[in-house]
Motif scaffolding. Structure first.
Motif, PDB file in Angstrom:
ATOM      1  N   LEU A  64      52.031  35.478  51.545  1.00 23.95           N
ATOM      2  CA  LEU A  64      52.786  35.181  52.750  1.00 23.95           C
ATOM      3  C   LEU A  64      53.314  36.424  53.445  1.00 23.95           C
ATOM      4  N   TYR A  65      53.900  37.345  52.649  1.00 30.42           N
ATOM      5  CA  TYR A  65      54.622  38.465  53.255  1.00 30.42           C
ATOM      6  C   TYR A  65      53.865  39.801  53.240  1.00 30.42           C
ATOM      7  N   ILE A  66      52.917  39.957  52.345  1.00 26.67           N
ATOM      8  CA  ILE A  66      52.192  41.241  52.271  1.00 26.67           C
ATOM      9  C   ILE A  66      50.803  41.105  52.899  1.00 26.67           C
ATOM     10  N   ILE A  67      50.017  40.126  52.414  1.00 23.19           N
ATOM     11  CA  ILE A  67      48.680  39.924  52.989  1.00 23.19           C
ATOM     12  C   ILE A  67      48.783  39.291  54.370  1.00 23.19           C
ATOM     13  N   GLY A  68      49.678  38.307  54.507  1.00 16.40           N
ATOM     14  CA  GLY A  68      49.955  37.704  55.812  1.00 16.40           C
ATOM     15  C   GLY A  68      48.881  36.779  56.333  1.00 16.40           C
ATOM     16  N   GLU A  69      48.035  36.229  55.461  1.00 18.05           N
ATOM     17  CA  GLU A  69      47.019  35.271  55.890  1.00 18.05           C
ATOM     18  C   GLU A  69      46.494  34.509  54.687  1.00 18.05           C
ATOM     19  N   PHE A  70      45.874  33.352  54.960  1.00 18.62           N
ATOM     20  CA  PHE A  70      45.286  32.518  53.915  1.00 18.62           C
ATOM     21  C   PHE A  70      43.794  32.369  54.198  1.00 18.62           C
ATOM     22  N   LYS A  71      43.026  33.429  53.966  1.00 16.94           N
ATOM     23  CA  LYS A  71      41.601  33.428  54.301  1.00 16.94           C
ATOM     24  C   LYS A  71      40.830  32.364  53.521  1.00 16.94           C
ATOM     25  N   ILE A  72      41.156  32.215  52.245  1.00 12.31           N
ATOM     26  CA  ILE A  72      40.415  31.264  51.415  1.00 12.31           C
ATOM     27  C   ILE A  72      40.710  29.836  51.857  1.00 12.31           C
ATOM     28  N   GLY A  73      41.968  29.571  52.212  1.00 16.96           N
ATOM     29  CA  GLY A  73      42.323  28.257  52.739  1.00 16.96           C
ATOM     30  C   GLY A  73      41.519  27.923  53.986  1.00 16.96           C
ATOM     31  N   ASN A  74      41.347  28.912  54.862  1.00 16.83           N
ATOM     32  CA  ASN A  74      40.540  28.720  56.076  1.00 16.83           C
ATOM     33  C   ASN A  74      39.089  28.397  55.744  1.00 16.83           C
ATOM     34  N   THR A  75      38.535  29.105  54.745  1.00 19.14           N
ATOM     35  CA  THR A  75      37.131  28.898  54.372  1.00 19.14           C
ATOM     36  C   THR A  75      36.911  27.490  53.847  1.00 19.14           C
ATOM     37  N   ILE A  76      37.799  27.038  52.974  1.00 23.45           N
ATOM     38  CA  ILE A  76      37.668  25.684  52.416  1.00 23.45           C
ATOM     39  C   ILE A  76      37.751  24.636  53.525  1.00 23.45           C
ATOM     40  N   LEU A 126      48.279  40.945  36.510  1.00 19.75           N
ATOM     41  CA  LEU A 126      47.431  41.208  37.679  1.00 19.75           C
ATOM     42  C   LEU A 126      46.411  40.095  37.868  1.00 19.75           C
ATOM     43  N   PHE A 127      45.820  39.649  36.757  1.00 16.96           N
ATOM     44  CA  PHE A 127      44.831  38.579  36.859  1.00 16.96           C
ATOM     45  C   PHE A 127      45.488  37.269  37.293  1.00 16.96           C
ATOM     46  N   SER A 128      46.691  37.001  36.783  1.00 19.46           N
ATOM     47  CA  SER A 128      47.400  35.769  37.162  1.00 19.46           C
ATOM     48  C   SER A 128      47.771  35.783  38.638  1.00 19.46           C
ATOM     49  N   LEU A 129      48.094  36.949  39.171  1.00 19.16           N
ATOM     50  CA  LEU A 129      48.345  37.061  40.616  1.00 19.16           C
ATOM     51  C   LEU A 129      47.093  36.680  41.402  1.00 19.16           C
ATOM     52  N   GLY A 130      45.949  37.194  40.965  1.00 23.71           N
ATOM     53  CA  GLY A 130      44.688  36.864  41.630  1.00 23.71           C
ATOM     54  C   GLY A 130      44.356  35.386  41.501  1.00 23.71           C
ATOM     55  N   HIS A 131      44.619  34.825  40.330  1.00 24.79           N
ATOM     56  CA  HIS A 131      44.359  33.403  40.093  1.00 24.79           C
ATOM     57  C   HIS A 131      45.215  32.537  41.006  1.00 24.79           C
ATOM     58  N   GLY A 132      46.509  32.828  41.076  1.00 22.48           N
ATOM     59  CA  GLY A 132      47.412  32.060  41.927  1.00 22.48           C
ATOM     60  C   GLY A 132      47.034  32.172  43.390  1.00 22.48           C
ATOM     61  N   GLY A 133      46.788  33.406  43.847  1.00 20.22           N
ATOM     62  CA  GLY A 133      46.454  33.630  45.247  1.00 20.22           C
ATOM     63  C   GLY A 133      45.138  33.002  45.640  1.00 20.22           C
ATOM     64  N   ASN A 134      44.190  32.980  44.716  1.00 26.85           N
ATOM     65  CA  ASN A 134      42.866  32.437  45.005  1.00 26.85           C
ATOM     66  C   ASN A 134      42.859  30.909  44.957  1.00 26.85           C
ATOM     67  N   VAL A 139      40.401  42.744  39.792  1.00 19.47           N
ATOM     68  CA  VAL A 139      39.798  43.493  40.903  1.00 19.47           C
ATOM     69  C   VAL A 139      38.778  42.630  41.639  1.00 19.47           C
ATOM     70  N   ALA A 140      37.946  41.924  40.873  1.00 18.82           N
ATOM     71  CA  ALA A 140      36.933  41.051  41.489  1.00 18.82           C
ATOM     72  C   ALA A 140      37.594  39.956  42.333  1.00 18.82           C
ATOM     73  N   LEU A 141      38.695  39.390  41.851  1.00 18.15           N
ATOM     74  CA  LEU A 141      39.402  38.347  42.605  1.00 18.15           C
ATOM     75  C   LEU A 141      40.021  38.905  43.878  1.00 18.15           C
ATOM     76  N   TYR A 142      40.607  40.111  43.791  1.00 18.77           N
ATOM     77  CA  TYR A 142      41.226  40.704  44.976  1.00 18.77           C
ATOM     78  C   TYR A 142      40.176  41.009  46.046  1.00 18.77           C
ATOM     79  N   VAL A 143      39.013  41.490  45.611  1.00 20.96           N
ATOM     80  CA  VAL A 143      37.929  41.814  46.561  1.00 20.96           C
ATOM     81  C   VAL A 143      37.452  40.552  47.278  1.00 20.96           C
ATOM     82  N   THR A 144      37.184  39.489  46.506  1.00 21.92           N
ATOM     83  CA  THR A 144      36.671  38.265  47.113  1.00 21.92           C
ATOM     84  C   THR A 144      37.742  37.564  47.956  1.00 21.92           C
ATOM     85  N   GLU A 145      39.012  37.678  47.553  1.00 27.57           N
ATOM     86  CA  GLU A 145      40.075  37.102  48.371  1.00 27.57           C
ATOM     87  C   GLU A 145      40.161  37.818  49.715  1.00 27.57           C
TER      88      GLU A 145
END
Length: 365
Positions: A69-81, A201-209, A297-303
């Motif tokens: 919400l505050y750092i990335i500022g977008e929900f790209k994956i939500g848009n794709t789905i 770090l992985f849990s952050l990627g899991h939650g965000g993804n 790292v793989a999750l952050y890249v794909t996100e």
């Protein structure tokens, strides 16, 4: 409160509420189904107890909300789905059927201890229900599926685990080279501490993804409701950006999505933990750090690219990459091949289940 009362006054509004409840239920199931992704290695290396591990993972699943919400500022994956199916073939019955199918397949694979993809289950269900609603893949020359969104998702069924495997292999080799002259016991102590960081770090990627996938489904339902039931044309423009839609009007949906996936993670998924943590290959703290870091790292890249990938596939590939650094035979390839079959079958099986559910729903609604 007035808005809820208004929704309860008509059938479409009631169905929208049911969809939101089911979507958050799926989010919860996703959490305990995929808990193994975040905690398998940290539990099997005895860095944390199972309860401490799920608490740790759940906390960082929720922290991912603030980052999105505050750092990335977008929900790209939500848009794709939300845009994986042509809007002309989306209605509330389609979304409801896709969710029910995804929940059914997730519970079946959880019961069998198969680490399948919650992401691909959801996408398969959504597509299958839409195709059933349209009566075929290309009625009147118009494609039901938005291929530019869906094709990358299909490619990353294998692309995500391959990326995780390659990254894990090179990270493991680099760490072993750096630590080659260090005391083994000291290394073990340090890597047990570092595994707390890598699993976070992985849990952050899991939650965000994964939380965003549920938001995308809810977003599609909300947009359909406002455009077709209460005829609010403003949602047509706002719906083009899931982030704007949720921040401006439905701010509680992202918050609830991240809370529910965290609660699901707290519930654990112990059968899958066993598969991920020990059946593929034996994992040490050093190797756990490498696998989790590579997966993150793989999750952050794909996100960043807005491609919904499977956290399950990603961490499985990373664990395989770690195993290969020892020797090829260190990986139990029989287990791995069974997992590959589950990955390949998830989307088509979920789609078929969704078609059946859609036909049943259509009989009553």
């Amino acid at each position: 409160m007035e808005f809820i009362t208004e929704m309860l006054s008509n059938q479409a509004g009631i169905m929208l509420i049911v969809i939101i409840v089911l979507a958050l239920g799926f989010d919860y199931i996703n959490g305990f189904h995929d808990a193994a992704n975040s905690i398998a290695t940290i539990v099997t290396t005895r860095v944390l107890t199972p309860f401490q591990a799920v608490l740790w993972a759940a906390a960082f699943n929720f922290v991912a909300y603030f980052i999105s919400l505050y750092i990335i500022g977008e929900f790209k994956i939500g848009n794709t789905i939300a845009k994986s199916v042509n809007i002309d073939f989306i209605n509330l019955e389609v979304i409801l059927s896709g969710l029910v199918a995804a929940i059914i397949w997730n519970l079946i694979t959880w019961k069998l201890g198969i680490p399948s993809s919650s992401s691909h289950t959801l996408i398969g269900g959504f597509i299958g229900a839409a195709v059933a609603h349209a009566g075929g893949f290309a009625p009147g020359g118009t494609d039901v599926i938005v291929y530019e969104k869906v094709i990358p998702i299909f490619l990353f069924i294998f692309g995500a685990p391959f990326l995780g495997m390659v990254l894990a292999y090179f990270i493991t080799v680099a760490i072993m080279w750096v630590c080659r002259k260090m005391n083994h016991h000291k290394c073990e102590v340090w890597f047990k501490r570092l595994q707390l960081v890598s699993s976070a770090l992985f849990s952050l990627g899991h939650g965000g993804n994964d939380a965003q996938k549920v938001m995308g489904i809810i977003g599609a339902a909300v947009i359909y409701y406002h455009m077709n039931v209460d005829l609010d044309a403003a949602y047509m423009a706002e719906g083009a950006d899931t982030f704007a839609l949720f921040v401006e009007h439905w701010w509680w949906v992202p918050l609830a999505s991240f809370i529910f996936i965290g609660l699901g993670t707290l519930s654990g998924g112990w059968k899958i933990v066993k598969t991920m943590g020990s059946k593929i290959t034996k994992v040490t703290p050093l190797e756990g750090v490498a696998a989790e870091t590579a997966g993150a790292v793989a999750l952050y890249v794909t996100e960043h690219l807005g491609i919904p990938v499977s956290t399950t596939h990603t961490i499985t590939g990373s664990i395989i990459g770690v195993g290969v650094t020892k020797r090829i035979s260190a990986v139990r390839w029989g287990v791995t091949i069974n997992l590959l079959w589950a990955w390949v079958l998830t989307i088509p099986v979920s789609a078929i289940i969704a078609m059946i559910v859609y036909y049943l729903v259509s009989l009553f609604l």
